[in-house]
Design an enzyme around this catalytic site. Structure first.
Site, PDB file in Angstrom:
ATOM      1  N   GLY A  49      48.973  36.402  35.340  1.00 37.91           N
ATOM      2  CA  GLY A  49      49.834  37.009  34.326  1.00 37.91           C
ATOM      3  C   GLY A  49      51.157  37.560  34.814  1.00 37.91           C
ATOM      4  O   GLY A  49      52.156  37.519  34.097  1.00 37.91           O
ATOM      5  N   ASP A 107      45.203  47.199  31.029  1.00 36.21           N
ATOM      6  CA  ASP A 107      44.423  47.361  29.804  1.00 36.21           C
ATOM      7  C   ASP A 107      43.333  48.393  30.105  1.00 36.21           C
ATOM      8  O   ASP A 107      43.593  49.595  30.054  1.00 36.21           O
ATOM      9  CB  ASP A 107      43.885  45.962  29.460  1.00 36.21           C
ATOM     10  CG  ASP A 107      43.115  45.866  28.173  1.00 36.21           C
ATOM     11  OD1 ASP A 107      43.441  46.562  27.223  1.00 36.21           O
ATOM     12  OD2 ASP A 107      42.164  45.068  28.107  1.00 36.21           O
ATOM     13  N   ASP A 163      48.490  35.502  28.457  1.00 31.69           N
ATOM     14  CA  ASP A 163      47.928  34.321  27.805  1.00 31.69           C
ATOM     15  C   ASP A 163      46.787  34.615  26.856  1.00 31.69           C
ATOM     16  O   ASP A 163      46.139  35.661  26.932  1.00 31.69           O
ATOM     17  CB  ASP A 163      47.383  33.381  28.867  1.00 31.69           C
ATOM     18  CG  ASP A 163      46.111  33.942  29.513  1.00 31.69           C
ATOM     19  OD1 ASP A 163      46.165  35.069  30.042  1.00 31.69           O
ATOM     20  OD2 ASP A 163      45.065  33.275  29.453  1.00 31.69           O
ATOM     21  N   ARG A 169      51.728  31.775  27.860  1.00 29.70           N
ATOM     22  CA  ARG A 169      52.414  32.483  28.955  1.00 29.70           C
ATOM     23  C   ARG A 169      53.912  32.213  28.958  1.00 29.70           C
ATOM     24  O   ARG A 169      54.711  33.007  29.432  1.00 29.70           O
ATOM     25  CB  ARG A 169      51.856  32.045  30.318  1.00 29.70           C
ATOM     26  CG  ARG A 169      50.403  32.391  30.535  1.00 29.70           C
ATOM     27  CD  ARG A 169      50.053  32.217  32.017  1.00 29.70           C
ATOM     28  NE  ARG A 169      48.627  32.195  32.270  1.00 29.70           N
ATOM     29  CZ  ARG A 169      47.859  33.272  32.427  1.00 29.70           C
ATOM     30  NH1 ARG A 169      48.384  34.475  32.336  1.00 29.70           N
ATOM     31  NH2 ARG A 169      46.574  33.156  32.669  1.00 29.70           N
TER      32      ARG A 169
HETATM   33  P1  IMP Z   1      42.276  45.275  32.839  1.00 33.63           P
HETATM   34  O1  IMP Z   1      41.461  44.978  34.060  1.00 33.63           O
HETATM   35  O2  IMP Z   1      41.398  45.550  31.630  1.00 33.63           O
HETATM   36  O3  IMP Z   1      43.289  46.380  33.041  1.00 33.63           O
HETATM   37  O4  IMP Z   1      43.006  43.961  32.432  1.00 33.63           O
HETATM   38  C1  IMP Z   1      44.047  43.501  33.130  1.00 33.63           C
HETATM   39  C2  IMP Z   1      44.284  42.018  32.977  1.00 33.63           C
HETATM   40  O5  IMP Z   1      43.775  41.479  31.763  1.00 33.63           O
HETATM   41  C3  IMP Z   1      45.759  41.835  32.926  1.00 33.63           C
HETATM   42  O6  IMP Z   1      46.239  41.563  34.199  1.00 33.63           O
HETATM   43  C4  IMP Z   1      45.945  40.650  32.011  1.00 33.63           C
HETATM   44  O7  IMP Z   1      45.982  39.480  32.782  1.00 33.63           O
HETATM   45  C5  IMP Z   1      44.735  40.668  31.136  1.00 33.63           C
HETATM   46  N1  IMP Z   1      45.063  41.250  29.807  1.00 33.63           N
HETATM   47  C6  IMP Z   1      44.874  42.520  29.386  1.00 33.63           C
HETATM   48  N2  IMP Z   1      45.271  42.691  28.116  1.00 33.63           N
HETATM   49  C7  IMP Z   1      45.758  41.483  27.721  1.00 33.63           C
HETATM   50  C8  IMP Z   1      46.339  41.003  26.490  1.00 33.63           C
HETATM   51  O8  IMP Z   1      46.517  41.718  25.473  1.00 33.63           O
HETATM   52  N3  IMP Z   1      46.724  39.705  26.491  1.00 33.63           N
HETATM   53  C9  IMP Z   1      46.564  38.874  27.560  1.00 33.63           C
HETATM   54  N4  IMP Z   1      46.024  39.285  28.717  1.00 33.63           N
HETATM   55  C10 IMP Z   1      45.617  40.568  28.798  1.00 33.63           C
HETATM   56 MG    MG Z   2      47.301  40.170  34.975  1.00 30.71          MG
END
Ligand code: IMP
Ligand code: MG
Length: 180
Positions: A49, A107, A163, A169
């Protein structure tokens, strides 16, 4: 940028235009250029991402710097799976380095927590986190984001590197899912 688009089987509507993204990236670059003056930071980009944010950010950095990549996977479709898989590991010696982690979106925070764990015994000189966007209401981790582009509501987004099942992307702006 004012119309609904389709990515695979879902509809998305415009949320953050390119211009606003550019301003946010400029702001982060300015702060890093000033905070790291006299240093040679290593940007550690979290694939996939962050590749677009990283390439925009790096071209605004006016310091001697290096770039490295790491790859985790935690998302499946529009849901965080909570399980982090390490797909490309750290293959560089970061001992004594000033490392800046570059992430597209934080996230739940689990991916970065996992990375911080992986980095904890590598003898870094300093470690900071730059994230383009942050879903504050989804965050369940315990670390500070040192450089943040913008906060987003807790909605699924695509574009600017992010994505939905691998698609979207390449969209220059950020789009949010249309709830059905
Ligand atoms: P986390 O581990 O929950 O903080 O998620 C992080 C990863 O999930 C990010 O690096 C993104 O690649 C993916 N991600 C989180 N939210 C989204 C979204 O709304 N759209 C697309 N990818 C997301
Ligand atoms: Mg990411």
């Amino acid at each position: 940028m004012n119309k609904t688009i389709r990515v695979k089987d879902k509809l998305f509507e415009p949320m953050i235009p390119e211009e606003e993204i550019r301003e946010a990236v400029n702001g982060i670059a300015r702060r890093i250029n000033s905070d790291y003056a006299g240093k040679e930071p290593v940007f550690l980009c979290v694939l996939n991402g962050s590749f677009i944010f990283a390439s925009d950010l790096l071209r605004r950095i006016n310091l001697p710097c290096r770039l490295s990549f790491i790859k985790y996977a935690s998302y499946s479709g529009t849901r965080s799976t909570q399980e982090i898989r390490n797909l490309i590991g750290l293959n560089e010696d970061l001992e004594g380095q000033d490392v800046i982690v570059v992430e597209d979106i934080i996230d739940t925070g689990l991916t970065i927590s996992h990375l911080l764990g992986d980095l904890s015994d590598k003898g870094l000189s300093t470690l900071r986190i730059a994230a383009f966007c942050f879903k504050k209401d989804a965050f369940r981790a315990d670390f500070r984001i040192d450089y943040l582009g913008m906060e987003l509501p807790n909605e699924f987004v695509v574009g600017y590197g992010m994505d939905y099942d691998g698609f979207g992307r390449n969209l220059p702006g950020i789009y949010k899912i249309v709830k059905s």
